[in-house]
Design an enzyme around this catalytic site. Sequence first.
Site, PDB file in Angstrom:
ATOM      1  N   GLY A 138     107.308  99.049   5.927  1.00  0.00           N
ATOM      2  CA  GLY A 138     106.857  97.812   5.491  1.00  0.00           C
ATOM      3  C   GLY A 138     107.996  97.104   4.696  1.00  0.00           C
ATOM      4  O   GLY A 138     108.636  96.504   5.517  1.00  0.00           O
ATOM      5  N   ASP A 205     101.640 108.192  13.080  1.00  0.00           N
ATOM      6  CA  ASP A 205     102.352 107.159  12.528  1.00  0.00           C
ATOM      7  C   ASP A 205     103.754 107.333  12.099  1.00  0.00           C
ATOM      8  O   ASP A 205     104.600 106.530  12.478  1.00  0.00           O
ATOM      9  CB  ASP A 205     101.445 106.666  11.290  1.00  0.00           C
ATOM     10  CG  ASP A 205     101.932 105.403  10.677  1.00  0.00           C
ATOM     11  OD1 ASP A 205     102.116 104.242  11.341  1.00  0.00           O
ATOM     12  OD2 ASP A 205     102.503 105.458   9.750  1.00  0.00           O
ATOM     13  N   LYS A 209     107.677 105.996  13.632  1.00  0.00           N
ATOM     14  CA  LYS A 209     108.441 105.373  12.963  1.00  0.00           C
ATOM     15  C   LYS A 209     109.957 106.221  12.935  1.00  0.00           C
ATOM     16  O   LYS A 209     110.832 105.727  13.034  1.00  0.00           O
ATOM     17  CB  LYS A 209     108.165 105.402  11.538  1.00  0.00           C
ATOM     18  CG  LYS A 209     106.986 104.359  11.142  1.00  0.00           C
ATOM     19  CD  LYS A 209     106.506 104.314   9.781  1.00  0.00           C
ATOM     20  CE  LYS A 209     105.392 103.614   9.557  1.00  0.00           C
ATOM     21  NZ  LYS A 209     104.587 103.882   8.245  1.00  0.00           N
TER      22      LYS A 209
END
Length: 435
Positions: A138, A205, A209
């Site tokens: 993020g 997920d 990453k």
Amino acid sequence: MSTTSPILRVGLAGLGTVGAGVWRQLISQKDLLKQRIGTEIRIDQVADRRKEWAMEVGVPEKLIATDWRQLITNPDLDVIVELIGGTKDAFDLIDQALRNGKHVVTANKALLAERGAELFQTALKHQRHLLFEASVAGGIPIIRALREGLVANRILSIHGIINGTCNYILTRMNEGGLEFKDALAEAKHKGYAEANDSLDVDGHDTAHKAAVLAALAYGFWVPPEKLYTEGLRRVEKQDIIYAQKLGYGLKLLAIIKTDNDGAVEVRVHPTLIPQSHVLASVNGVFNALLVRGDVVGDTLYYGRGAGADPTASAVLSDLAQIASHFPQEQKTRNVGHEALHSRLKTMDEIVSRYYLRLLVVDRPGVLANVARVLATHQIGISSVIQPEAHVGETTNLILMLHDAPESQFQSAVQEITKINAVKAPPVHLRVEDFE
């Protein structure tokens, strides 16, 4: 005499949670960005199938397109922000945008993990930027740190807590004494987990990453099928309690590191880490990454890893980077193309310490039998916990083991399972000491 600032014209594809955040934040931060970089960043077209929703977000009707292809064919757009998600349409969008001479900003870690090598080759061929700060953690600027701030370092290791949903679940299991299913239900109720929770909870997920980070650190894309991925579904509250007694916390960790021979390991799994370590104190939905460079040593990056505003902040930082070189063109930097003589380790080759919990009949000789099997596989025991029980009853036997190759450990576990006094499949967790 006044001069007119150059304008970077942006097409925004996708107006979901993050896309709406990008729209709002670019409007609110427009003057600040122009002041700092000398270029105005302006969204000239927005693509979303839900026209009414786009207008509700505040997008003027004249800027709305219902098909992302209209952005690709718009000759006035300089850069496309891809936030539609998925892999098929998103790949086509990015690929066509680059071929049509447009820069691209994306937050799509799943696409990069699966087909990043192709897209960066296309960006390189057409000399366009393909930036992706928002794809990992993020609002934490970890991509820029690896590409720029630590460019003079050989990256020795990256340890990341990079999924807020999983970190929230483990925090509630630890602090609230909840079982996994109850912590997951609470995460869903609070909006931290999707109704279809597999992407987060099963570790995918985090693995996406990790693949992006590994490509940045070591110059090659890990094939998804070779990236060991283990989620949280088998984690039990009792193992968190025993770990606490032993001085450890439990985190879903992405581990990316290299050895002296250049072999690289990339893996994602629940991991015991010492309670005294800084990553053990990262709780709730927060993310953190510990990056070790050969020159700088350890560096820590911490913040919110998801949500509209943190992710929008990362998207805007990529737009600002493009705008700072605009209208001059700058050749894109490739990612994951020139491997630094690296080889990907198989999971069998990795070396770790282990936590092992066995449900055994409490009778003389059981621990000796287990220790004998471990010794046969050259695995030492560092500590043992066995709750008090009456002879003949079943009880847990918890062992902390010394370093061992994964292949030897798994062979030992298979043999231990055959011991008559062991009454349930063994439970194990890997341990990371950050040495």
